[in-house]
Design a protein around this motif. Structure first.
Motif, short mmCIF file in Angstrom:
data_model
loop_
_atom_site.label_atom_id
_atom_site.label_comp_id
_atom_site.label_asym_id
_atom_site.label_seq_id
_atom_site.Cartn_x
_atom_site.Cartn_y
_atom_site.Cartn_z
N ASP A 172 0.83 -1.20 0.00
CA ASP A 172 0.00 0.00 0.00
C ASP A 172 0.87 1.25 0.00
O ASP A 172 1.92 1.30 0.65
N GLU A 173 0.42 2.27 -0.70
CA GLU A 173 1.12 3.55 -0.71
C GLU A 173 0.54 4.47 0.35
O GLU A 173 -0.69 4.58 0.50
N VAL A 174 1.45 5.12 1.07
CA VAL A 174 1.07 6.04 2.14
C VAL A 174 1.67 7.41 1.81
O VAL A 174 2.89 7.54 1.66
N ILE A 175 0.83 8.42 1.69
CA ILE A 175 1.29 9.75 1.35
C ILE A 175 1.88 10.42 2.59
O ILE A 175 1.26 10.45 3.65
N VAL A 176 3.09 10.97 2.43
CA VAL A 176 3.75 11.76 3.46
C VAL A 176 4.26 13.04 2.81
O VAL A 176 4.39 13.12 1.59
N PHE B 105 5.85 10.75 -1.62
CA PHE B 105 6.24 12.05 -1.09
C PHE B 105 5.53 13.19 -1.82
O PHE B 105 5.51 13.24 -3.05
N VAL B 106 4.97 14.10 -1.03
CA VAL B 106 4.35 15.32 -1.55
C VAL B 106 5.12 16.50 -0.98
O VAL B 106 5.19 16.66 0.24
N PRO B 107 5.70 17.34 -1.83
CA PRO B 107 6.63 18.34 -1.30
C PRO B 107 5.96 19.54 -0.64
O PRO B 107 4.92 20.02 -1.06
N ARG C 20 5.19 25.81 2.32
CA ARG C 20 3.82 25.69 1.84
C ARG C 20 3.61 24.31 1.21
O ARG C 20 4.46 23.84 0.44
N LEU C 21 2.49 23.69 1.50
CA LEU C 21 2.17 22.40 0.90
C LEU C 21 1.82 22.59 -0.57
O LEU C 21 1.06 23.48 -0.94
N ASP C 22 2.37 21.73 -1.42
CA ASP C 22 2.06 21.75 -2.85
C ASP C 22 0.77 20.96 -3.06
O ASP C 22 0.79 19.73 -3.20
N ARG C 23 -0.35 21.66 -3.11
CA ARG C 23 -1.65 20.98 -3.21
C ARG C 23 -1.81 20.30 -4.57
O ARG C 23 -2.46 19.24 -4.66
N THR C 24 -1.25 20.88 -5.62
CA THR C 24 -1.33 20.24 -6.93
C THR C 24 -0.62 18.90 -6.92
O THR C 24 -1.12 17.89 -7.44
N ALA C 25 0.57 18.87 -6.30
CA ALA C 25 1.30 17.61 -6.18
C ALA C 25 0.55 16.62 -5.31
O ALA C 25 0.58 15.40 -5.56
N LEU C 26 -0.12 17.10 -4.27
CA LEU C 26 -0.91 16.21 -3.42
C LEU C 26 -2.00 15.53 -4.24
O LEU C 26 -2.19 14.30 -4.14
N ARG C 27 -2.72 16.29 -5.04
CA ARG C 27 -3.77 15.69 -5.88
C ARG C 27 -3.18 14.65 -6.83
O ARG C 27 -3.76 13.58 -7.04
N ALA C 28 -2.02 14.97 -7.41
CA ALA C 28 -1.42 14.09 -8.41
C ALA C 28 -0.80 12.84 -7.79
O ALA C 28 -0.50 11.88 -8.51
#
Length: 388
Positions: free
Chosen positions: A116-120, A141-143, A153-161
């Motif tokens: 399973d993939e876990v977003i951090v 990883f989401v930068p 700042r959280l990269d929300r675009t990268a989070l979605r992707a």
């Protein structure tokens, strides 16, 4: 004996802190101790007194109850309820762990399948990344990002992707360690939207949740629409209560997760020592009034370090105990900078293995363990190490 290394350890990275601490301890020198997440600010005196008394009590010299003492479970559940707006019960929704990181591992073992993939976020404390891997998960990883002298700042675009067919969970911390990056209300709204849309579990590491600066609100996502049923909160006595050596944490979760969380807990360490549990309950209950002066002191130390490093490529932490300096701007990596800083009387940890986008090119400074009068020596030492 011939043996191969277990596959689960192939991607486990060292965290560097232990090596730096050993160097400083063995040197006999008066280093600026900025390498480890320790603090010189003492815990609540009432909690210390309760610990001393508990050492004489037969009931506290026990493994029982196996899921944690009732008073601590009740206070931890009420604490999470008050911040999140979700009603939790100590009896039904809380289990005590042997520290926050033990709690994180227990949650991962109880919820994550192998592969399973876990977003951090990137960067993230290597200890969290390692625990995802120990549980058989794959970190995605989401930068965070920053402009020198600005906040992360959280990269929300990268989070979605970042969400793919194997993504089952997010493991998030705000303020994040080691950057001090904070998720704001809009960030949490995107997190909630994605978790609901993709049926993801959210594991929230709240070890520094209330250690926020510049009048930021304390935000918890469990109360957002659709999140109460899919959010597991892990808390700790270490950072907010300054009780690092007590090694007491808590897991607060919806009813549906509790049988598996208890099963894993009983198979892995069980509970922390009994003599520390009620002391943590006391400190957590008192923290509504004792926390503010402590946060003020942390903010003063952060501000002192920022002033010392003015003009250098630093990401400004919105909370927490540490900040990062990007030394790659000077043709160095964190490991080389760490060695140079030792020559200047500063012990600091490199960030290799703490992220993909943000890793080896950084050095971390922990400001929680040194008073401002000593931190005022930092700027000249850092510039000397950089050859400026």
């Amino acid at each position: 004996m011939t043996r191969s290394r277990p596959a689960r350890l192939h991607h486990i990275a060292g965290i560097g802190v232990d090596r730096m601490g050993s160097i400083a301890d063995a040197s006999g020198k008066d280093f600026l101790r900025l390498e480890n997440l320790d603090t010189d600010i003492l815990p609540d005196p009432e909690a210390i007194a309760r610990t001393v008394h508990a050492a004489t009590e037969d009931a506290d010299n026990s493994y029982l109850p196996f899921i944690g003492q009732a008073r601590l479970r009740d206070i931890a559940a009420r604490h999470v309820s008050a911040i999140s707006g979700v009603s939790y019960s100590g009896e039904r929704n809380c289990v005590i762990s042997a520290g926050g990181l033990s709690g994180i591992l227990n949650v991962l073992l109880a919820t994550i399948e192998v592969g399973d993939e876990v977003i951090v976020t990137d960067p993230t404390y290597a200890g969290l990344i390692n625990r995802v891997r120990l549980a058989g998960g794959v970190p995605r990883f989401v930068p965070f990002s920053f402009e020198p002298g600005g906040e992360w700042r959280l990269d929300r675009t990268a989070l979605r992707a970042s969400i793919g067919p194997k993504t089952t969970a997010m493991l998030l911390m705000s303020p994040s360690m080691p950057s001090g990056g904070c998720l704001d209300a809009a960030d949490w709204a995107v997190v909630a939207e994605l978790c609901v849309a993709h049926d993801l579990l959210l594991i929230v590491d709240t070890a520094m949740e209330r250690l926020v600066f510049d009048s930021r609100p304390v935000l918890h996502p469990a109360g957002l629409p659709g999140m109460a049923e899919r959010t597991i909160t892990v808390g700790s006595s270490a950072k907010e209560l300054r009780m690092i050596g007590w090694r007491v944490g808590w897991i607060v979760a919806p009813d549906a997760f509790m049988p598996d969380l208890v099963a894993v807990s009983l198979a892995n360490v069980v509970v922390p020592v009994g003599i520390g549990q009620d002391a943590v309950a006391t400190a957590l209950e008192n923290s509504a009034t004792t926390l503010a002066p402590y946060v003020d002191e942390l903010q003063a130390r952060r501000d002192c370090v920022l002033e010392e490093l003015r003009g250098l490529p630093v990401g400004v932490p919105g909370g927490g105990w540490s900040l990062l300096l990007r030394v790659s701007d000077f043709g160095l990596d964190g490991a080389a900078m760490s060695e140079r800083l030792l020559e200047q009387g500063v012990c600091a940890t490199a960030m290799a293995g703490w992220g993909e986008t943000h890793g080896g090119q950084y050095i971390r400074f922990v400001y929680a363990n040194e008073p401002t009068r000593r931190l005022r020596a930092l700027g000249a030492r850092v510039r000397a190490a950089l050859g400026l």
